[in-house]
Design a protein around this motif. Structure first.
Motif, short mmCIF file in Angstrom:
data_model
loop_
_atom_site.label_atom_id
_atom_site.label_comp_id
_atom_site.label_asym_id
_atom_site.label_seq_id
_atom_site.Cartn_x
_atom_site.Cartn_y
_atom_site.Cartn_z
N LEU A 270 0.96 -1.06 0.03
CA LEU A 270 0.09 -0.01 0.05
C LEU A 270 0.79 1.07 -0.10
CD1 LEU A 270 -2.91 1.30 0.24
CD2 LEU A 270 -2.61 0.99 2.70
N CYS A 272 0.14 5.35 0.00
CA CYS A 272 -0.94 6.16 -0.03
C CYS A 272 -0.70 7.48 0.77
CB CYS A 272 -2.19 5.46 0.70
SG CYS A 272 -1.87 4.93 2.54
N GLU A 281 -7.38 7.53 5.29
CA GLU A 281 -6.56 7.49 4.16
C GLU A 281 -7.61 8.33 3.15
OE1 GLU A 281 -6.67 4.11 0.81
OE2 GLU A 281 -5.56 3.51 2.75
N ILE A 284 -4.85 7.01 -2.91
CA ILE A 284 -3.69 6.04 -2.89
C ILE A 284 -2.90 6.49 -4.35
CG2 ILE A 284 -3.43 3.57 -3.74
CD1 ILE A 284 -6.05 2.73 -2.11
N LYS A 286 -1.28 4.67 -7.32
CA LYS A 286 -1.50 3.25 -8.05
C LYS A 286 -0.37 3.35 -9.07
CE LYS A 286 -6.40 2.60 -7.25
NZ LYS A 286 -7.74 2.50 -7.90
#
Length: 400
Positions: A270, A272, A281, A284, A286
């Motif tokens: 992860l 983020c 959170e 994110i 990616k």
């Protein structure tokens, strides 16, 4: 954009890329990569600065990243007196002083102006190390070791403050202690504020003027947080402002007065952004496969860069988290530094005067019916057939 990536085979790679380059796509343009230092599996580069790399075993090298890769210009090289298997935990700079720390507690302080250096040995082993902005204090922490702050006095570093663990949980079980990253926040003289991540997924904020226990505590990750950076658009409380919105509230329910955001990557992959004001959170990043080992932020250009086990280095827009560039590194990256976050300006070639004349001319069309230029000319081509070729529309004469 220019990136510096330290990998698991001991090479420092300077990557030239630009916005839009994504080497996962076969139609994308290619980035250029220059590798420094011979490969060495026993000396992976675990930390890096724009012109310095810190390898496993305490090897520190300062080099010119624009020199020839076959014979790099090494300005400084030193190996700390530690075992070759010793991990490094920190590399940074405060003004004209560079510091490098290992997991055994050995720390090197290098004066970049004179080239002289000093070493210090702290109580180890440690898993996290940080220095204040003017090197007036350092902080350490380790497995089952609380955060401890040291200040210089008479050529040595003396302990002046030590944290306490949070209260046991509802089952009366102790919360494990194992810091992974430490960052100093602005504070009044004589006091210190820290933001700390742990290998058990915690993010905590300490204020030495308030308590030895954290004033903020959260567990955003179920696995260990390996890298923690302050987001470029974070609202960091000033030294005079309070950290927590509600005074006296429990740390696991507290909210910060400002929207301080942390960019972190955990061991499960992860990558983020976490808001300490909203306690959640908020986005994110990616595009990277596997765990992200190295993260860097470029506050001036609003960029976040990451590299990891997936053998790709990626650059994102810090606010929108959109992917700007992704480059294949061939090896597993351990750390990354944004050397230059601006794309080079491509100058268009000057146009010839003759081209300008043709562009200024207008196209004039005639309306006459018999204009030959407007006629549609059809050309009829006879196709070849098998056997003898027809000539003049006549059938071929067959021989008897």
């Amino acid at each position: 954009m220019r990136l510096l990536v330290g990998d698991d085979v001991g090479q420092a790679k300077v990557i030239e890329t630009s916005n839009g380059i994504d080497t996962t796509l076969p139609t994308s343009a290619r980035a250029t990569t220059i590798s420094f230092f011979p490969p060495s599996r026993t000396r992976p580069i675990q930390h890096a600065l724009p012109a310095a790399v810190f390898s496993k075993g305490g090897l520190l090298r300062i080099f010119d990243p624009v020199s020839s890769p076959s014979s790099p210009d090494i300005v400084f090289s030193h190996t700390l007196d530690v075992a070759a298997t010793t991990d490094t935990i920190a590399l940074g700079a405060c003004g004209n002083t560079l510091y490098a720390a290992t997991a055994t507690g050995h720390v090197l302080f290098l004066d970049l102006t004179t080239g002289s250096y000093q070493t210090a040995t702290l109580s180890g082993p440690i898993s996290a190390f940080a220095a204040s902005s003017h090197l007036t204090a350092i902080a350490t922490g380790g497995e089952n070791k609380e955060i401890e702050i040291f200040t210089p006095a008479n050529g040595a570093w003396n302990s002046i403050w030590k944290s306490r663990n949070v209260k046991p949980n509802h089952l009366k079980l102790e919360i494990p202690v194992h810091p992974s990253q430490i960052h100093f926040l602005p504070s009044v003289d004589g006091t210190y504020r820290l933001i700390v991540s742990s290998h058990h997924g915690h993010i905590r904020v300490y204020d030495t003027a308030v308590s030895r226990r954290p004033v903020f505590s959260a567990e955003p990750s179920k696995t260990g947080i390996q890298v923690l950076r302050i987001h470029p658009s974070s609202e960091i409380p000033s030294a005079e402002e309070p950290l927590v919105a509600t005074k006296g509230i429990e740390a696991d329910k507290a909210h910060l007065t400002k929207d301080l955001r942390a960019v972190y990557a955990n061991s499960s992959g992860l990558f983020c952004v976490y808001s300490l004001q909203e306690r959640r959170e908020v986005g994110i990043f990616k595009g990277l496969e596997g765990a992200t080992n190295g993260v860097d932020v470029d506050g001036q250009n609003g960029l976040v860069a990451g590299v990891g086990f997936g053998r790709y280095a990626a650059v994102y827009d810090a606010d929108t988290r959109s992917l700007k560039s992704r480059v294949y590194t061939k090896t597993q990256g351990c750390c990354i530094v944004v050397l230059d976050g601006v794309d080079p300006v491509i100058e268009e070639p000057e146009r010839d005067k003759e081209e300008d004349v043709w562009d200024d001319m207008e196209e004039v069309k005639t309306t006459e019916a018999d204009d030959e230029t407007d006629r549609l000319v059809k050309v009829r081509i006879k196709r070849k057939k098998d056997g003898m070729r027809q000539e003049g529309g006549k059938k071929p004469r067959m021989s008897e």
